[in-house]
Design an enzyme around this catalytic site. Sequence first.
Site, short mmCIF file in Angstrom:
data_model
loop_
_atom_site.label_atom_id
_atom_site.label_comp_id
_atom_site.label_asym_id
_atom_site.label_seq_id
_atom_site.Cartn_x
_atom_site.Cartn_y
_atom_site.Cartn_z
N SER A 270 0.79 -1.23 0.00
CA SER A 270 0.00 0.00 0.00
C SER A 270 0.82 1.29 0.00
CB SER A 270 -0.95 0.02 1.20
OG SER A 270 -0.23 0.04 2.42
N LYS A 315 -5.13 4.62 8.95
CA LYS A 315 -3.98 5.32 8.36
C LYS A 315 -4.15 6.83 8.46
CE LYS A 315 -2.56 1.55 5.35
NZ LYS A 315 -2.35 1.05 3.98
#
Length: 378
Positions: A270, A315
Site C-alpha cells: 500500500s 492510516k
Amino acid sequence: MSDPTGAPAPPARSRRGLRRLASQAVEDAQLAHPRTVLVSLGLLCALILGGALIPVPYVIEQPGPAIDVLGEYRDEQIVQIDGVETYPTDGSLMMTTVSVDGGPGYVVTPVDVVVSWFDRSRAVMPRELMFPPDQTREQATLDNAVQMSTSQQGAVAVALEELGIEYEPVVMIAGVQQGAPADGHLEPGDVLLEIDGETAADLPGFQALVRGAEEGRALPITVRRDDQEVALEVPTEIVDGTPRLGVVLSEGYDFPMDVEIAVGDIGGPSAGMIFSLSVYDELTPGALTGGRAIAGTGTISPDGTVGSIGGIRQKMVGARDADAEFFLAPRDNCDQVLGYEPDGLEVVAVGSFDEALRATETIAATGGVDGLPTCEDQ
C-alpha cells in the site's frame, strides 16, 4: 388440643427434640452458605477469566506509524539512489501503516474485541477476510515481504516512466520461503539469468524451467546479485508431484541506477504511490512538497493507477498523529473516508500517479487543496 388443621399435637418432649434439630439445621446452613457462595464465585470468576482469554477468530486493525519516506527509518536512509544525480529536498512524504492484531500465529481475545468496539480508531473484522484459514505466520510474513518488494519495483518504474528514463523488464526472486531448498542459496532481489543453462523471456518461461527439473537433482542457476553474476547449485523438492525451489518469482525491472528502499520488516503493497512520489522528488530539483507534511496511501500499478487499500481510517489517524497536514487517499477508498477524516487533516482523492503528483505540486505551491478533488466530489 389440636392445631387448626385438626391433626393431633405432638407431645412436649417431641417438640423440644424438633426444636433442637431445627436449630442445628439452621446453624449448619449458616456455616455452609458462605463456603458455597465463595466456591460459586470462584468458579464464576474462573469461567469469566477463561472465556476472556479464549482466542477468537477476529483481527483488529489499529493505527500504525506514519513514516517520512524522504527521511530515515531505524537510522537508515529509506530511499537511496546511486549512479545518477539526485537533489536535496524538504518537507515530508509519509507512508502510512496499519498494525494488525490476530493474524496467523497471534491471538485476539474477547476482551480485545470488546475494547476495540468502543475505539473509533480501531476496526474489528473476521480473520478469514484478511488471511487464508490455513496460512502460517511464516507464510504471512513471506507474502507481506513479496508484496512490499514488488510494490517498490513498480513504484520506481512509474516514477522513471514519468521522467522519461528507460528501464528493462526482468524476472526476479521476490521472496524465499524459510526452510525451503533455496533458503541460504537464493536471495530476495536476485535477478534470474539462467536455469539449468537455459534462459527465458518472461516469468512463465522461468517457472516452466523449474518445473522441468529432474527429481532429486540440484538446479544450476545463474543470477545477478549486486551487479555481479553468481552461479549457484540450488536443491529442489517435490511438492504435489512438481519440483519446487521454495521461492516466489515476480516480474521486476533493471533500472539504469541503483535504487534501494529500506523500511525494515514493514510489508504489504500500500505504500506504492508514496514511494513513486519520493523517487520522483529525489530525481528532480527542488522540494516536491514545498516543505509541507503530506501523507498518503495507495497501491501503484505499472500504468500508474492508484489502487484501494485496507485500513484507510486507521492510516488517516496515524497521519494526523504524525502531524501530517494533507493526506492523499485512493479514490476507490472514498466511501470509507467520508465522515472519518480527522480534524486538521485535509484529504485529497487521487486515482493515478499523475493526479497524486499534481495534488502534491498544488499543495506545495498554494499551501491548500482548493481546486483539488476530495472524497465529497466522488
